[in-house]
Design a protein around this motif. Structure first.
Motif, PDB file in Angstrom:
ATOM      1  N   GLY A 194      42.027  39.763  44.324  1.00  0.00           N
ATOM      2  CA  GLY A 194      42.504  39.576  42.950  1.00  0.00           C
ATOM      3  C   GLY A 194      43.764  40.358  42.616  1.00  0.00           C
ATOM      4  O   GLY A 194      44.120  40.495  41.445  1.00  0.00           O
ATOM      5  N   LYS A 195      44.476  40.838  43.629  1.00  0.00           N
ATOM      6  CA  LYS A 195      45.676  41.645  43.379  1.00  0.00           C
ATOM      7  C   LYS A 195      46.754  40.831  42.670  1.00  0.00           C
ATOM      8  O   LYS A 195      47.309  41.267  41.654  1.00  0.00           O
ATOM      9  N   HIS A 210      50.774  45.280  51.261  1.00  0.00           N
ATOM     10  CA  HIS A 210      49.995  45.496  52.480  1.00  0.00           C
ATOM     11  C   HIS A 210      50.670  46.554  53.350  1.00  0.00           C
ATOM     12  O   HIS A 210      50.197  46.850  54.436  1.00  0.00           O
ATOM     13  N   PHE A 258      38.480  31.891  36.847  1.00  0.00           N
ATOM     14  CA  PHE A 258      38.962  30.527  37.119  1.00  0.00           C
ATOM     15  C   PHE A 258      37.732  29.651  37.237  1.00  0.00           C
ATOM     16  O   PHE A 258      37.084  29.655  38.278  1.00  0.00           O
ATOM     17  N   GLY A 271      42.360  37.992  48.643  1.00  0.00           N
ATOM     18  CA  GLY A 271      41.400  37.355  47.750  1.00  0.00           C
ATOM     19  C   GLY A 271      40.718  38.319  46.800  1.00  0.00           C
ATOM     20  O   GLY A 271      39.879  37.921  45.996  1.00  0.00           O
TER      21      GLY A 271
HETATM   22  N1  LIG Z   1      45.048  29.357  39.655  1.00  0.00           N
HETATM   23  C1  LIG Z   1      43.889  29.590  40.312  1.00  0.00           C
HETATM   24  N2  LIG Z   1      42.876  28.727  40.209  1.00  0.00           N
HETATM   25  C2  LIG Z   1      41.709  28.957  40.854  1.00  0.00           C
HETATM   26  N3  LIG Z   1      41.465  30.012  41.631  1.00  0.00           N
HETATM   27  C3  LIG Z   1      42.447  30.905  41.792  1.00  0.00           C
HETATM   28  C4  LIG Z   1      43.714  30.747  41.147  1.00  0.00           C
HETATM   29  N4  LIG Z   1      44.489  31.798  41.480  1.00  0.00           N
HETATM   30  C5  LIG Z   1      43.755  32.559  42.300  1.00  0.00           C
HETATM   31  N5  LIG Z   1      42.526  32.047  42.489  1.00  0.00           N
HETATM   32  C6  LIG Z   1      41.443  32.654  43.299  1.00  0.00           C
HETATM   33  O1  LIG Z   1      41.286  33.963  42.880  1.00  0.00           O
HETATM   34  C7  LIG Z   1      40.982  34.802  43.987  1.00  0.00           C
HETATM   35  C8  LIG Z   1      41.943  35.973  44.014  1.00  0.00           C
HETATM   36  O2  LIG Z   1      43.238  35.476  44.299  1.00  0.00           O
HETATM   37  P1  LIG Z   1      44.494  36.416  44.374  1.00  0.00           P
HETATM   38  O3  LIG Z   1      45.637  35.566  44.732  1.00  0.00           O
HETATM   39  O4  LIG Z   1      44.593  37.219  43.139  1.00  0.00           O
HETATM   40  O5  LIG Z   1      44.134  37.375  45.592  1.00  0.00           O
HETATM   41  P2  LIG Z   1      45.048  38.441  46.315  1.00  0.00           P
HETATM   42  O6  LIG Z   1      44.323  39.719  46.279  1.00  0.00           O
HETATM   43  O7  LIG Z   1      46.411  38.420  45.747  1.00  0.00           O
HETATM   44  O8  LIG Z   1      45.071  37.897  47.803  1.00  0.00           O
HETATM   45  P3  LIG Z   1      46.253  37.931  48.876  1.00  0.00           P
HETATM   46  O9  LIG Z   1      46.268  39.305  49.483  1.00  0.00           O
HETATM   47  O10 LIG Z   1      45.847  36.896  49.872  1.00  0.00           O
HETATM   48  O11 LIG Z   1      47.524  37.591  48.170  1.00  0.00           O
HETATM   49  C9  LIG Z   1      41.038  33.927  45.206  1.00  0.00           C
HETATM   50  O12 LIG Z   1      39.703  33.578  45.560  1.00  0.00           O
HETATM   51  C10 LIG Z   1      41.801  32.727  44.757  1.00  0.00           C
HETATM   52  O13 LIG Z   1      41.380  31.587  45.445  1.00  0.00           O
END
Ligand SMILES: Nc1ncnc2c1ncn2[C@@H]1O[C@H](COP(=O)(O)OP(=O)(O)OP(=O)(O)O)[C@@H](O)[C@H]1O
Ligand SMILES: [Mg+2]
Lengths: 233, 260
Positions: free
Chosen positions: B47-48, B213, B19, B45
């Protein structure tokens, strides 16, 4: 009670001319129905353009909205009726005139398409992203998402605001007499010239418009509220 | 050419997602066999969600591939070796085979429960109405919500809404179900009913990729567990190994923090 006041409240004269005047009221409805239809179609297209990912289209939609939403009804009406035919005539090298009714529908349709476009856009953008992603995840394409997920909700959400737009549009139809569309106001002026008793005629017209707009708007609001409430408990 | 018979159900190959300046996925590869359950765990965060959303192309991967039964979603390889990016319409056709369940349910509030479930089978798969209704009823039965079919989503509890969302995804008869923290926005007393439904699906042999989780659930239901960290797979293996004897220090810390 002063003589003036008594005259104002004596609606006998208005009643006497009721069939001519009501036929005029019908013109308000025709203008309303035609320009509302035009405004819905144009407004929807402009709203689609404004939520489009393509920048030039978004820009075009914004220009449409800003131009027409900020044009006064009256100025637009006069401009469409007197200036637009000249410009078109110049362009195609022929004398062009618009019938008053046509000018009225074009002018009001354009102005209110500007308001409705914003109403549409607000409604469409109020549908949460997640719902659209869920639809896409099910394999729906853009048209299906718009038709089955976004629009049914957007219409419900925008109804109160759209209702206000339509009430304004109906009120705006009372200025079409200025370009000689034979609506209620136009006929009131005609009868006034004969009878030289303006007060009861204008009061009658004011009351007729008021009762009509108030009743129809109240009914429409009540109906749409019940429909909306089913979803957003 | 890919051989659908031998290929894994889902194959993620060297997936990258960026991103802007932020590289969220930095080369993720794994495969999911038909009928197996893979859980993805990792810190917030890590990336899951992004990984799951790349699998069905809700996010366009920056590079790498996702294959369903051996066939790449995003590009078409022709016999002559040339490649072509697929259109949104073609990608939509792959999405039918990927059922997705979101953290926020994302039900369509203007449709009844049954309406939510029959919508895609009718409009996307083109099933005749009666057949779609039967299918939808069977799916609602599976999540134990038959009696709510004419209710609107707003009148349901969070747990019930999420079960409807599961039924909606099942009704497309997908090859694989993707769950993105399906219980994370539920009150604790409502997570059980949703996990119960998911457990049932796993037992029935549904292929599933589960971001969660709920470590107890992951441990019990998964065939394999993936620990994601910094956009890479840091640890991967059967649940007994990942939860019992993780090789990665980071994975150990992550699990310790959850248990504390
Ligand atoms: N559309 C987007 N634009 C910019 N950054 C993004 C976007 N989607 C996700 N991110 C960033 O990518 C990173 C990973 O996000 P992601 O939602 O995949 O994490 P996650 O592992 O699912 O976290 P959580 O357990 O909080 O759901 C984060 O830093 C988030 O801010
Ligand atoms: Mg997430």
């Amino acid at each position: 009670m002063s003589e003036n006041l008594r005259q104002m409240l004596d609606l006998g004269l208005f009643w006497e001319y009721r069939s001519i005047l009501l036929a005029g009221l019908a013109f308000n409805f025709y203008v309303f129905a035609a320009s509302a239809s035009a405004a819905i179609v144009l407004g929807f297209l402009a709203a689609l353009a404004r939520v489009n990912p393509l920048r030039p289209l978004r820009w075009l939609g914004a220009v449409h909205v800003e131009t027409f939403r900020n044009a006064p009804d009256y100025v637009m009406l006069v401009w469409v009726h007197f200036v637009m035919p000249l410009l078109i005539g110049q362009a195609i090298g022929m004398r062009v005139t618009f019938a008053p009714f046509v000018s009225a529908v074009i002018a009001l349709g354009l102005v209110y398409s500007g308001y409705l476009a914003e109403t549409f856009r607000t409604g469409m953008q109020a549908v949460p992203r997640g719902q659209i992603e869920a639809a896409r995840a099910c394999g729906m394409g853009g048209v299906l998402v718009m038709r089955r997920i976004i629009l049914p909700q957007a219409v419900r959400m925008m109804l109160p605001e759209a209702m206000n737009n339509f009430v304004s549009l109906f009120k705006a139809t009372t200025i079409v007499s200025l370009i000689t569309v034979p609506d209620l106001m136009y006929r009131v002026q005609m009868v006034t010239q004969q009878e030289m008793r303006p007060l009861p005629l204008y009061t009658g017209a004011a009351l007729t418009y008021f009762v009509l707009i108030w009743a129809v708007a109240a009914l429409a609001r009540a109906g749409s509220e019940r429909w909306r409430r089913k979803i957003w408990a | 050419m890919a051989d659908p018979a031998g290929a894994p159900c889902v194959e993620v190959v060297d997936l990258h997602k960026r991103f802007g300046a932020l590289e969220v996925l930095r080369g993720v590869s794994f495969a999911v066999d038909r009928g197996s359950v893979v859980s993805i765990i990792g810190a917030s965060g890590s990336g899951k969600s992004t990984l799951l959303r790349c699998i069905n192309y809700l996010e366009q991967p920056t590079s790498g591939e996702v294959r369903i039964d051996g066939e790449p979603i995003g590009i078409e390889r022709r016999a002559d070796g040339s490649e072509r990016r697929r259109s949104m319409r073609e990608i939509g056709r792959f999405r039918r085979d990927l059922g997705m369940v979101f953290q926020q349910f994302n039900l369509w509030p203007h449709l009844t429960v049954l309406g939510n479930v029959v919508e895609a089978p009718i409009r996307v798969r083109g099933l005749p109405r009666r057949q779609a209704m039967e299918l939808a009823r069977a799916c609602l039965e599976r999540v134990q919500l038959s009696e709510k079919s004419s209710e609107y989503p707003a009148r349901l509890s969070g747990g019930q809404q999420q079960r409807v969302a599961i039924a909606r995804a099942l009704a497309m008869q997908p090859k694989v179900m993707l769950f993105d923290e399906a219980t994370s926005s539920l009150d604790p007393e409502l997570t059980g009913e949703v996990l119960e439904v998911m457990r049932g699906l796993a037992v029935d042999g549904t292929t599933m990729i589960v971001v969660t989780h709920e470590m107890g659930f992951a441990r019990e239901v998964s065939d394999r567990v993936i620990f994601l960290h910094g956009g890479l797979i840091e640890e991967e293996g059967p649940p007994a190994q990942v939860f019992g004897t993780p090789r990665s220090e980071r994975c150990r810390q992550f699990l310790a923090k959850l248990l504390h």
